[in-house]
Design a protein around this motif. Structure first.
Motif, PDB file in Angstrom:
ATOM      1  N   GLN A  74      -5.359   4.026   7.358  1.00 11.48           N
ATOM      2  CA  GLN A  74      -5.569   4.813   8.631  1.00 11.48           C
ATOM      3  C   GLN A  74      -6.146   3.841   9.664  1.00 11.48           C
ATOM      4  N   GLN A  75      -5.581   3.959  10.711  1.00 12.22           N
ATOM      5  CA  GLN A  75      -5.655   3.066  11.923  1.00 12.22           C
ATOM      6  C   GLN A  75      -5.598   3.642  13.116  1.00 12.22           C
ATOM      7  N   GLY A  76      -6.690   3.628  14.081  1.00  9.57           N
ATOM      8  CA  GLY A  76      -6.708   4.379  15.359  1.00  9.57           C
ATOM      9  C   GLY A  76      -6.596   5.828  15.324  1.00  9.57           C
ATOM     10  N   GLY A  77      -6.831   6.327  14.152  1.00 12.40           N
ATOM     11  CA  GLY A  77      -6.790   7.922  14.046  1.00 12.40           C
ATOM     12  C   GLY A  77      -5.656   8.399  13.718  1.00 12.40           C
ATOM     13  N   ASP A  78      -4.553   7.496  13.102  1.00 15.82           N
ATOM     14  CA  ASP A  78      -3.513   7.751  12.432  1.00 15.82           C
ATOM     15  C   ASP A  78      -3.310   7.449  10.978  1.00 15.82           C
ATOM     16  N   VAL A  79      -2.314   7.999   9.947  1.00 18.73           N
ATOM     17  CA  VAL A  79      -2.228   7.597   8.914  1.00 18.73           C
ATOM     18  C   VAL A  79      -0.851   7.143   9.031  1.00 18.73           C
ATOM     19  N   LEU A  80      -0.975   5.801   8.317  1.00 17.92           N
ATOM     20  CA  LEU A  80       0.329   5.135   8.361  1.00 17.92           C
ATOM     21  C   LEU A  80       0.559   4.678   6.994  1.00 17.92           C
ATOM     22  N   ILE A  81       2.013   4.448   6.689  1.00 20.15           N
ATOM     23  CA  ILE A  81       2.463   3.989   5.365  1.00 20.15           C
ATOM     24  C   ILE A  81       3.313   2.688   5.567  1.00 20.15           C
ATOM     25  N   ASP A  82       3.419   2.036   4.475  1.00 21.79           N
ATOM     26  CA  ASP A  82       4.275   1.002   4.457  1.00 21.79           C
ATOM     27  C   ASP A  82       5.604   1.154   3.668  1.00 21.79           C
ATOM     28  N   LEU A  83       6.533   1.533   4.559  1.00 17.69           N
ATOM     29  CA  LEU A  83       8.021   1.685   3.958  1.00 17.69           C
ATOM     30  C   LEU A  83       8.507   0.826   2.950  1.00 17.69           C
ATOM     31  N   HIS A  84       8.086  -0.568   2.886  1.00 18.16           N
ATOM     32  CA  HIS A  84       8.561  -1.219   1.853  1.00 18.16           C
ATOM     33  C   HIS A  84       7.717  -1.429   0.667  1.00 18.16           C
ATOM     34  N   MET A 105       7.816  -8.423   4.135  1.00 14.45           N
ATOM     35  CA  MET A 105       7.078  -7.954   5.331  1.00 14.45           C
ATOM     36  C   MET A 105       6.764  -6.370   5.373  1.00 14.45           C
ATOM     37  N   ALA A 106       5.731  -5.945   5.552  1.00 11.76           N
ATOM     38  CA  ALA A 106       5.441  -4.816   5.868  1.00 11.76           C
ATOM     39  C   ALA A 106       6.183  -4.051   6.991  1.00 11.76           C
ATOM     40  N   GLU A 107       6.315  -2.922   6.801  1.00 11.63           N
ATOM     41  CA  GLU A 107       6.726  -1.860   7.802  1.00 11.63           C
ATOM     42  C   GLU A 107       5.910  -0.622   7.791  1.00 11.63           C
ATOM     43  N   TRP A 108       4.853  -0.864   8.653  1.00 16.10           N
ATOM     44  CA  TRP A 108       4.058   0.444   8.852  1.00 16.10           C
ATOM     45  C   TRP A 108       4.292   1.403   9.964  1.00 16.10           C
ATOM     46  N   VAL A 109       4.759   2.638   9.390  1.00 15.37           N
ATOM     47  CA  VAL A 109       4.871   3.775  10.246  1.00 15.37           C
ATOM     48  C   VAL A 109       3.897   4.902  10.195  1.00 15.37           C
ATOM     49  N   LYS A 110       4.180   5.537  11.189  1.00 16.77           N
ATOM     50  CA  LYS A 110       3.152   6.613  11.301  1.00 16.77           C
ATOM     51  C   LYS A 110       3.619   8.013  10.333  1.00 16.77           C
ATOM     52  N   VAL A 111       2.813   8.434   9.765  1.00 14.93           N
ATOM     53  CA  VAL A 111       3.107   9.791   9.114  1.00 14.93           C
ATOM     54  C   VAL A 111       2.423  10.883   9.925  1.00 14.93           C
ATOM     55  N   CYS A 112       1.246  10.910  10.297  1.00 14.66           N
ATOM     56  CA  CYS A 112       0.701  12.115  10.984  1.00 14.66           C
ATOM     57  C   CYS A 112      -0.595  11.382  11.562  1.00 14.66           C
TER      58      CYS A 112
END
Ligand code: FES
Length: 102
Positions: A92-102, A1-8
């Motif tokens: 990139q989504q909604g103006g944010d850079v996201l990564i998947d921690l898994h 299961m992906a866990e997308w979190v904002k980097v910046c």
């Protein structure tokens, strides 16, 4: 299961040819921009824990600022030293850079 979190936000991300360190949900991340394409990897070099986010880019690799081991931004591999760092899926989504921690 992906866990997308904002980097910046996209505006805070490093420009082409640059790298920068960020904290994302408590994880230190090296964000690299190779020819306009962002890549994210674990910030800490497996050699002696140098900060990859303070390094530089050569070709497709981030070079550690301490002893110059080079890690491919797509695979995390360091061929010369048979070592690697974790590379995170990025979007990139909604103006944010996201990564998947898994
Ligand atoms: S700590 Fe990164 S190359 Fe030595």
């Amino acid at each position: 299961m992906a866990e997308w979190v904002k980097v910046c936000s996209a505006g805070e991300a490093p420009g082409p040819g640059k790298v920068q360190q960020f904290a994302a949900a408590g994880v230190d991340v090296c964000l690299a921009n190779v020819d306009g394409e962002l890549a994210a990897m674990d910030n800490w070099c497996p050699h002696r824990q140098g900060p990859l986010g303070e390094g530089w880019i050569e070709g497709n690799a981030v070079v550690c600022p301490w002893h110059a081991w080079a890690f491919d931004c797509r695979t995390g591999e360091c061929p010369e030293e048979n070592s690697h760092v974790k590379v995170f899926a990025l979007k990139q989504q909604g103006g944010d850079v996201l990564i998947d921690l898994h």
